[in-house]
Design an enzyme around this catalytic site. Structure first.
Site, PDB file in Angstrom:
ATOM      1  N   THR A 373       0.849  -1.180   0.000  1.00  0.00           N
ATOM      2  CA  THR A 373       0.000   0.000   0.000  1.00  0.00           C
ATOM      3  C   THR A 373       0.889   1.236   0.000  1.00  0.00           C
ATOM      4  O   THR A 373       2.112   1.138  -0.003  1.00  0.00           O
ATOM      5  CB  THR A 373      -0.875   0.010   1.266  1.00  0.00           C
ATOM      6  OG1 THR A 373      -0.011   0.038   2.411  1.00  0.00           O
ATOM      7  CG2 THR A 373      -1.740  -1.213   1.349  1.00  0.00           C
ATOM      8  N   THR A 391      -4.259   1.426  -1.980  1.00  0.00           N
ATOM      9  CA  THR A 391      -3.501   0.233  -2.335  1.00  0.00           C
ATOM     10  C   THR A 391      -3.963  -0.373  -3.653  1.00  0.00           C
ATOM     11  O   THR A 391      -5.107  -0.156  -4.078  1.00  0.00           O
ATOM     12  CB  THR A 391      -3.636  -0.821  -1.219  1.00  0.00           C
ATOM     13  OG1 THR A 391      -2.829  -1.953  -1.522  1.00  0.00           O
ATOM     14  CG2 THR A 391      -5.076  -1.275  -1.064  1.00  0.00           C
ATOM     15  N   ASP A 415      -7.446 -10.535  -1.003  1.00  0.00           N
ATOM     16  CA  ASP A 415      -7.643 -10.196   0.403  1.00  0.00           C
ATOM     17  C   ASP A 415      -8.890 -10.841   1.005  1.00  0.00           C
ATOM     18  O   ASP A 415      -9.101 -10.776   2.210  1.00  0.00           O
ATOM     19  CB  ASP A 415      -7.722  -8.673   0.580  1.00  0.00           C
ATOM     20  CG  ASP A 415      -6.347  -8.055   0.758  1.00  0.00           C
ATOM     21  OD1 ASP A 415      -5.352  -8.792   0.663  1.00  0.00           O
ATOM     22  OD2 ASP A 415      -6.268  -6.838   0.985  1.00  0.00           O
ATOM     23  N   SER A 445      -6.185  -4.220   6.461  1.00  0.00           N
ATOM     24  CA  SER A 445      -5.419  -3.762   7.617  1.00  0.00           C
ATOM     25  C   SER A 445      -5.119  -2.273   7.571  1.00  0.00           C
ATOM     26  O   SER A 445      -4.543  -1.727   8.522  1.00  0.00           O
ATOM     27  CB  SER A 445      -4.092  -4.531   7.706  1.00  0.00           C
ATOM     28  OG  SER A 445      -4.314  -5.870   8.076  1.00  0.00           O
ATOM     29  N   GLY A 466       0.593  -4.255   4.892  1.00  0.00           N
ATOM     30  CA  GLY A 466      -0.293  -5.400   5.070  1.00  0.00           C
ATOM     31  C   GLY A 466      -0.696  -5.582   6.516  1.00  0.00           C
ATOM     32  O   GLY A 466      -1.073  -4.632   7.207  1.00  0.00           O
TER      33      GLY A 466
END
Length: 563
Positions: A373, A391, A415, A445, A466
């Site tokens: 990201t 991201t 994800d 996250s 992450g």
């Protein structure tokens, strides 16, 4: 060299004196000081684009949109038009908003779309190519932020990004090295190779990277807004390329995408009020860790302090994986998870001298999450603050560019939980809270966060990384409590533990040998980990009316600039 954690912060130890008498890191202070506006990002050209907007009279939201588009040009691995993210805004008048422009699953997505006939996950299907692509949210999110809360028009805030794409920018060593690492991937697709290879060869430091296709896409967005992306020629190219690449993205999916504009998640830690990302973001995990740690006094034993932190991380990540997901699809029990009484119950389960077996805490197996990201933070002279994390998941996302659009598409579908309700190799059963469903947004996250003291902002932070993002933000906040300089809040070495896999990861040399050995005796397995996020942050001293731009030294291409 060895590091030692002192009073919540981390101190460098070596044969030469490198810590002051209070145990703080004695590295040169590189925080950028200002009294009006500040921009901190992972790419120096993007930072400059943000400062230019502030200097032209734009507010922090205008600058955040400009930086977002500039990063799509100058940080193609991670800055994006083809992904999604979160924007946290704290206005000068005390209001706050949270914008969720996370990617969502296409309408044809199914829970088992990445499994073979035997129910096994098909390698790379959720990470590479068009079937890995979720409906992008970035353009809709940035355009919504600008038109709802900004003061400038699209042409004004996107001018720098368009110029950087049309005229190009000079690659620094770190920029070139990142592109060079993906030469083989770029060569497999002619449209990608034509942009990111120079006559078929890797770009070198000092070369100028021109992205004319991306410039055309940016100009179209500047002229027509998000409609150009979700309904116009860009949408046509996205859908055509997806169909040709065996993807499932449709124009209906693009047309249905909406930004969520809601209140941020709030929690209290000691005297601080925390504004952060609600589900599907990582703020609940951050707040749960803070709640657990709030009940402990500072320990004289470093290993004891770390043991408590690791235990808080373990319980918070186990609950996250089992219970949290897209609030449009899942009931997130935040009242229970974030209650002080629940934190007290967890503290009763934490023994003083032994690591907890994570298999006794986890009910589901933790999902793997991409860590590439990018985060940036902005403050303006009016007192508005913006913290943004967005991201495309993995480096260069799914590794595909649709036609001549000029930007990489995300692989955000990875994800989601690819295989719900099936025992894994540990015998654990994955939950369904983050299972794939049409138009659902995957758990994330990403944790853009703003910290208030006496109702005044004192810190705005966030990071890439992450699953390590919530613990990175946690440590930045805890470092603020320690006797460290502002810059050391983000530069101090980091540690992370989430239970499964059952290892503590630590920045190389982060722990002194005696502490390392004591943690092993307690049952923790500590291994070095070199790839940490960049917590691009802003600290504010309201009494001195001073702003500190805290560019994380881990990111060589970034910068902090004061207005």
């Amino acid at each position: 060299m060895l590091y030692q954690i002192v009073s919540g912060g981390i101190c460098l130890r070596s044969s030469a004196p490198s810590c002051n008498s209070n145990g703080a890191i004695a590295t040169p202070t590189t925080a950028k000081l200002g009294t009006t506006g500040m921009v901190v990002s992972e790419q120096h050209e993007a930072t400059q684009a943000g400062i230019a907007i502030l200097n032209q009279g734009g507010n922090a939201i205008d600058a955040a949109v400009g930086v977002g588009y500039a990063l799509a040009v100058t940080y193609p691995c991670c800055g994006n038009l083809g992904g999604g993210g979160f924007m946290l805004i704290r206005f000068a008048d005390g209001r706050s908003r949270f914008l969720d422009f996370r990617e969502m699953a296409p309408g044809a997505a199914t829970p088992n779309m990445y499994l073979d006939a035997k129910g096994q996950v098909i390698r790379n299907l959720s990470t590479k190519g068009y079937l890995a692509v979720g409906v992008p949210g970035t353009v809709k999110g940035l355009d919504y932020a600008l038109t709802t809360y900004g003061t400038r028009n699209r042409q004004q805030v996107m001018a720098s990004a368009i110029a950087l794409a049309e005229r190009g920018f000079i690659l620094q060593a770190a920029d070139a090295a990142l592109l060079q690492g993906f030469t083989k991937t770029f060569k497999t697709q002619p449209n990608v190779a034509s942009i990111f290879l120079k006559n078929g060869k890797p770009y070198q430091s000092g070369d100028r990277l021109v992205q004319s296709h991306l410039a055309r896409s940016l100009r179209s967005i500047a002229d027509r807004g998000s409609d150009a992306f979700y309904q116009g020629a860009i949408a046509d190219e996205l859908v055509t390329a997806s169909q040709q690449g065996r993807g499932i993205l449709t124009k209906t999916d693009l047309a249905k995408y909406r930004v969520r504009d809601t209140v941020p998640l709030q929690c209290q830690y000691r005297n601080y009020q925390i504004l952060t990302a609600p589900p599907p973001g990582g703020g609940a995990t951050l707040c749960q860790m803070l709640n657990i740690l709030e009940g402990y006094p500072q320990s004289d034993r470093l290993s004891q302090t770390l043991h408590r932190r690791f235990s808080a991380m373990l319980f918070a990540y186990a609950d996250r994986n089992a219970m949290l997901g897209d609030p449009a699809f899942v009931r997130n029990p935040l009242d229970r998870l974030l209650s002080k009484s629940y934190a007290a119950t967890i503290r009763q389960k934490i023994k003083s001298d032994r690591a907890i077996d994570p298999n006794r805490v986890y009910r589901t197996n933790p999902a793997v999450e991409g860590n590439h990201t990018t985060h940036y933070t902005i403050a303006d002279r009016q007192g508005n603050i913006v913290s943004v994390t967005y991201t495309i998941n993995g480096l260069f996302g799914a590794g595909v560019i649709a036609g001549q659009t000029g930007f990489f598409l995300n692989n955000e579908m990875d994800d989601f939980t690819a295989k719900p309700a099936v025992p894994n190799t540990y015998g654990l059963v994955q939950g369904s809270a983050n299972a794939i469903a049409p138009l659902k947004r995957p758990l994330s996250s990403m944790t853009p966060t703003i910290v208030l003291l006496n109702n005044q902002p004192v810190l705005a932070t966030g990071s890439r990384g992450g699953s390590t993002i919530p613990t990175t933000v946690l440590q930045v906040i805890l470092n603020r409590e320690a006797n460290l300089t502002h810059q050391q809040w983000v530069d101090a070495p980091r540690i992370h533990y989430q239970g499964l896999p059952n290892v503590v990861i630590a920045e190389p040399y982060a722990l002194a040998n005696p502490v390392f050995q004591e943690l092993w005796r307690m049952g923790y397995r500590v291994i070095p980990f070199p790839n940490w996020g960049a917590a691009e942050s802003i600290a504010i001293d309201p009494s001195a009316k001073t702003i500190y731009g805290l560019h994380d030294s881990r990111e060589r291409t970034g910068s902090a600039l004061a207005q």
